[in-house]
Design an enzyme around this catalytic site. Sequence first.
Site, PDB file in Angstrom:
ATOM      1  CD  GLU A   1      18.903  -6.525  38.691  1.00 20.71           C
ATOM      2  OE1 GLU A   1      19.429  -7.595  39.054  1.00 20.71           O
ATOM      3  OE2 GLU A   1      18.458  -5.691  39.490  1.00 20.71           O
TER       4      GLU A   1
ATOM      5  CG  HIS B   1      21.294  -3.157  38.451  1.00 25.42           C
ATOM      6  ND1 HIS B   1      21.555  -1.969  39.092  1.00 25.42           N
ATOM      7  CD2 HIS B   1      21.260  -4.103  39.420  1.00 25.42           C
ATOM      8  CE1 HIS B   1      21.665  -2.196  40.384  1.00 25.42           C
ATOM      9  NE2 HIS B   1      21.493  -3.479  40.621  1.00 25.42           N
TER      10      HIS B   1
ATOM     11  CG  ASP C   1      16.018  -9.149  40.503  1.00 28.10           C
ATOM     12  OD1 ASP C   1      15.265  -8.293  39.985  1.00 28.10           O
ATOM     13  OD2 ASP C   1      17.243  -8.973  40.638  1.00 28.10           O
ATOM     14  CG  HIS C   2      14.896  -6.611  43.080  1.00 26.45           C
ATOM     15  ND1 HIS C   2      15.176  -5.445  42.423  1.00 26.45           N
ATOM     16  CD2 HIS C   2      16.032  -7.349  43.032  1.00 26.45           C
ATOM     17  CE1 HIS C   2      16.428  -5.468  42.021  1.00 26.45           C
ATOM     18  NE2 HIS C   2      16.983  -6.619  42.364  1.00 26.45           N
TER      19      HIS C   2
ATOM     20  CB  THR D   1      19.896  -9.894  42.951  1.00 25.77           C
ATOM     21  OG1 THR D   1      19.806  -8.643  42.320  1.00 25.77           O
ATOM     22  CG2 THR D   1      19.797 -11.003  41.918  1.00 25.77           C
TER      23      THR D   1
HETATM   24  C1  GP9 Z   1      24.685  -8.035  41.185  1.00 27.31           C
HETATM   25  C2  GP9 Z   1      23.301  -8.158  40.701  1.00 27.31           C
HETATM   26  C3  GP9 Z   1      22.498  -6.941  41.016  1.00 27.31           C
HETATM   27  O1  GP9 Z   1      25.419  -9.182  41.106  1.00 27.31           O
HETATM   28  O2  GP9 Z   1      22.741  -9.303  41.212  1.00 27.31           O
HETATM   29  O3  GP9 Z   1      22.297  -6.820  42.349  1.00 27.31           O
HETATM   30  P1  GP9 Z   1      21.105  -6.004  43.013  1.00 27.31           P
HETATM   31  O4  GP9 Z   1      21.586  -4.619  43.228  1.00 27.31           O
HETATM   32  O5  GP9 Z   1      19.936  -6.026  42.088  1.00 27.31           O
HETATM   33  O6  GP9 Z   1      20.844  -6.739  44.267  1.00 27.31           O
HETATM   34 MN    MN Z   2      18.612  -7.348  41.179  1.00 27.61          MN
END
Ligand code: GP9
Ligand code: MN
Length: 615
Positions: free
Chosen positions: A250, A410, A469-470, A294
């Site tokens: 994340e 996150h 992921d980002h 994500t």
């Molecule tokens: C939520 C997680 C985080 O299930 O994948 O989401 P994001 O805000 O990073 O898209």
């Molecule tokens: Mn994410």
Amino acid sequence: MIAQKKRMILLLIFGLAIWLKTYIVYKSSFDLPMENLLQEIILILNPISSILLLIAVSTMFKGKLQKYGLLIIDLVATIILYANVVYYRFFSDFITIPVLFQTNNMGDLGGSIFELIQWQDIFLFIDIPILAYLVSTKFTNKLIVRKKETMLIFASALVMFAINIGLAEMERPQLLTRTFDREMLVKNIGTFNYHIYDSVMQTKTRAKRAFADSSEITEVENYIRGNNVPVNPNFTAKAKGKNVFVISLESTQNFVINNKVDGKEITPFLNDLIDQKGTYYFNNFYHQTGQGKTSDSEFIVDNSMYGLPSGAAFFTHAQNEYNATPEIIKEKGGYSSYVFHANNKSFWNRDIMYQTLGYDKYYSLKYFTTNKENSIGWGLKDDQFYAQSMKYLTTLPEPFYAKFITLTNHFPFTLKQEDEMIPEWTSDDGTVNRYFTTVRYEDEALKKFFNMLKEKGMYKDSMFIIYGDHYGISENHNEAMGKYLGKEVTPMVSAQLQKVPFIVHIPGDEGNKTIDTVSGQVDVQPTLLNLLGIKSNNLQFGNDMFSKQKKDFAVFRDGSVITDQYIYTEDKCYQSKDGTEAPKEKCAPYVEKGKNDLMYSDKIIYGDLLRFYNN
Ligand code: GP9
Ligand code: MN
């Protein structure tokens, strides 16, 4: 005057009845956890705007018909509510229009529908016979609302809606454009507004799909084949038949790799892994996500296509035909596929989209035990997440493809004190300060996961794909980031900060290399399939990252383009070696390719063109 009062009172009573019913249903039939008082207030208020709207519509009928109008809207509202109640009892989710027409979902429900009906449900309909009786009497004949009053009700519906959206935005910024979670939508804008929203979105999607025809796929295919390069044969089937772990880290950007904060390593485990035999680390790998965050990264990685310019394809185009990795490796390699992620299953519409992509099972929140002690921020702590996944993991038929989506790192990057392996950094920017500490925690949790897999004997026969992921640190934090990096965060540096780690680790393999080819998430699927020795004819916008012929190229969803020599962003062309501006013509061919890539990918998604493509 008296008649006017009476008719308003009648409308009010039935408006209140629907409101009350809705709230009771929220509380008794749906599982909508409330985290604070504002959320509860929003929940109480959110049915009002749509009820006022319904009432206003009912008063648009002429004369006596108005009172039947009221009865009809009460019935309609109650049926919608009740349909959701029954659906929720089975699927723990809210109805969405395409799913309603999806035969397999409804087929699941078919046999058990009577078991889902409970005798207490009758109370939900209690106001209807009363209203029906009132409507049948002469007394209500004169209760006619005038145009002026209708307008007033409309206006109050709008005002209520504005208040509702305002509060929801406070609670969940960008709710309607970004966070596509049915539970969150229902919590924030209410069941009725959610259905209206869902219908509008679906109609838009359907219209675009309807105008597409099978000839378009040929044009896209020609374009894609012109851009595909041969794979690196030395890497073909290197991990044939192995279990595949795809680990989505994340918000993890590449700048933390092999880097320190206040003299302390941020990712010691990953740094160590990068130096080990069997590891290939790509240090010029970019995320290509847009608003779908994500879910976009998952979409891109599994399909070798781009996400959408706005919204999340996971949400808006979950009914499309795709040729995703799980489907391909099932058919050609006998793999079954799983996702592990300790969040509500409807978040990013994953429960639906994973079926479309061919996953066999989604271990979502309900498969994990969560409580105050083991959760932080968005939910279950990463180390607990891995630990609790083990009991499921050990039962999976092999070979499997298992995706793990972590959560602790996150925004807002909070941790329990006992989990802080390194202290927070000390700039003026709390977000950036905490980020280092949560990334350090994430790294430690991953190390524990590897150890658990080794203990269970699951490590050797596996291949690991680990990626960010980002971004986690947005441009709002350029100042602190500049301080950390020791250079100003210009638009070009900002583009370079979109690098995320990408690591392939194959236990038993002797190689160890850092590869600096510019690549992006769209290149993961072809790379992975080649490593598994699986040949596929599906349409891939990306290319094998190990390939000697792979062009140094990545395009972002906003059209920014990265190559080994140039970076194009915010309509300027830069030389990547020294950051000086270059004439735009230098970037032009790459910008053109980026535009075309995105355009053709969008075309496939909007037109659902893969339904015309035989893989
Ligand atoms: C939520 C997680 C985080 O299930 O994948 O989401 P994001 O805000 O990073 O898209
Ligand atoms: Mn994410």
